[in-house]
Design a protein around this motif. Structure first.
Motif, PDB file in Angstrom:
ATOM      1  N   GLY A  21      47.300  46.241  55.253  1.00 38.10           N
ATOM      2  CA  GLY A  21      47.639  47.659  55.142  1.00 38.10           C
ATOM      3  C   GLY A  21      47.657  48.169  53.714  1.00 38.10           C
ATOM      4  O   GLY A  21      47.868  49.344  53.466  1.00 38.10           O
TER       5      GLY A  21
ATOM      6  N   LYS B 215      43.020  46.838  51.390  1.00 38.40           N
ATOM      7  CA  LYS B 215      42.138  45.769  50.881  1.00 38.40           C
ATOM      8  C   LYS B 215      40.696  45.917  51.350  1.00 38.40           C
ATOM      9  O   LYS B 215      39.769  45.848  50.542  1.00 38.40           O
TER      10      LYS B 215
ATOM     11  N   THR C 113      39.178  48.589  52.655  1.00 36.10           N
ATOM     12  CA  THR C 113      38.635  49.833  52.112  1.00 36.10           C
ATOM     13  C   THR C 113      38.225  49.640  50.646  1.00 36.10           C
ATOM     14  O   THR C 113      37.148  50.059  50.231  1.00 36.10           O
TER      15      THR C 113
ATOM     16  N   ARG D  56      46.347  54.275  46.887  1.00 37.67           N
ATOM     17  CA  ARG D  56      47.180  55.434  47.248  1.00 37.67           C
ATOM     18  C   ARG D  56      47.788  56.143  46.039  1.00 37.67           C
ATOM     19  O   ARG D  56      48.869  56.711  46.121  1.00 37.67           O
TER      20      ARG D  56
ATOM     21  N   ASP E 139      46.608  58.643  44.979  1.00 43.02           N
ATOM     22  CA  ASP E 139      46.344  60.065  45.220  1.00 43.02           C
ATOM     23  C   ASP E 139      47.572  60.753  45.821  1.00 43.02           C
ATOM     24  O   ASP E 139      47.728  61.957  45.727  1.00 43.02           O
TER      25      ASP E 139
END
Ligand code: GDP
Length: 298
Positions: free
Chosen positions: A112, A115, A117, A251, A253
């Motif tokens: 989750g 990794k 991606t 993340r 962003d």
């Protein structure tokens, strides 16, 4: 969280009348704001303390130049120190060792974290920016869906994936990837290892076995940047057991806390190489300390 730190600092200082130099009291006042902001951003206490101490030493007694307000001056000192903390001594954090083909890159991390991606994002980048021929392989034998996911992403970005063979263990897949990379004239092969929800012995033993077979040039830990100090603990654990060459913070962003970025380098001594900035395949950026410091300060 961190967003208005520069406003907060300027606010504190601009209330003061201009003096010849930044006094200890002025600086202490600003540093209280900095410390609170750091802790709110989930920076660990020892790191927040070190950071504040470094700024204190730099700012106290510094002559206030006429052209800027004391507030602006302190913001600059904080910014520069933040860049220093984020960067460490390594100016080339974003560069990967991918010479001597086929160069293995081992991707590790918790389930989750992003990794798979990130593996695909990085493969795309190596292909398009560096002109490398890349092969990706999923070693997640526990979750067929994860293997499928990598294959789908591979098709989407035009990067080859190792054909899925049912019943193989992670080490066997790693060996097959290496062989395929040699035979197929690939420059790089990326091994997307299985994640777990938490660090356990079984996970680490499997990653160790894969590492020993693959002899990776780079071992990149993918961690969720929103998890603050947990991200740093995860990095410490993986580094102690596997040895990592760098970190990818995902993340970044989100409007989460920047704490992980600030503590990572100081605690682990390992560079942040990339940051993930979204779900899209292009949403991966080389880590720029200046940019992250700017974002943190707002
Ligand atoms: P893995 O279990 O570690 O392989 O995680 P995945 O690669 O499957 O990612 C889990 C989820 O996080 C997916 O929905 C991704 O699209 C998403 N994700 C990955 N990286 C980022 C990122 O940098 N920003 C955002 N917003 N989402 C991300």
């Amino acid at each position: 969280m961190f967003e208005n730190l520069s406003d907060r600092l300027s606010g504190v200082f601009d209330k003061l009348t201009k003096q010849g130099a930044l006094s200890e009291e002025d600086v202490s006042l600003a540093l209280r704001e900095v410390r609170v902001a750091l802790l709110e951003a989930d920076v660990s206490l020892p790191i927040a303390r070190d950071f504040v101490k470094a700024i204190q030493a730099k700012a106290t007694g510094q002559a206030v130049t006429k052209s800027v307000t004391p507030g602006q001056q302190v913001v600059k000192i904080v910014h520069d120190e933040m860049v220093h903390f984020l960067a460490g001594d390594n100016a080339n954090a974003g560069e990967l060792k991918v010479d001597n083909p086929p160069a293995p890159i081992l991707m590790v991390g918790l389930q989750g974290s992003g990794k798979t991606t990130t593996t695909a994002k990085l493969a795309k980048r190596l292909t398009e920016k560096n002109g490398k021929k890349v092969l990706m392989a999923s070693l997640d034998t526990q979750r067929p869906a994860a293997m499928e996911q990598l294959a789908v992403l591979g098709t989407q970005i035009g990067v080859d994936t190792l054909p899925i063979v049912k019943g193989e263990n992670a080490v066997k897949i790693a060996k097959r990837a290496k062989q395929q990379a040699l035979l197929g004239g690939y420059d790089v092969f990326m091994l997307d290892t299985a994640g777990r929800l938490s660090i356990d012995d079984e996970l680490m033993a499997e990653v160790e076995a894969v590492r020993d077979v693959a002899s990776p040039r780079e071992t990149l830990l993918v961690v969720d940047g929103l998890t603050g100090q947990d991200a740093v603990h995860t990095a410490e654990n993986f580094d102690a057991r596997i040895g990592i060459s760098g970190v990818v913070l995902t993340r970044m962003d989100g409007d989460g806390r920047g704490g992980a970025a600030l503590s990572m380098r100081a605690v682990t001594g390992r560079p942040i190489k990339y940051v993930g900035l979204g779900e899209k395949m292009d949403a991966l950026e080389e880590f720029h300390p200046e940019r992250v410091a700017g974002r943190i300060l707002g």
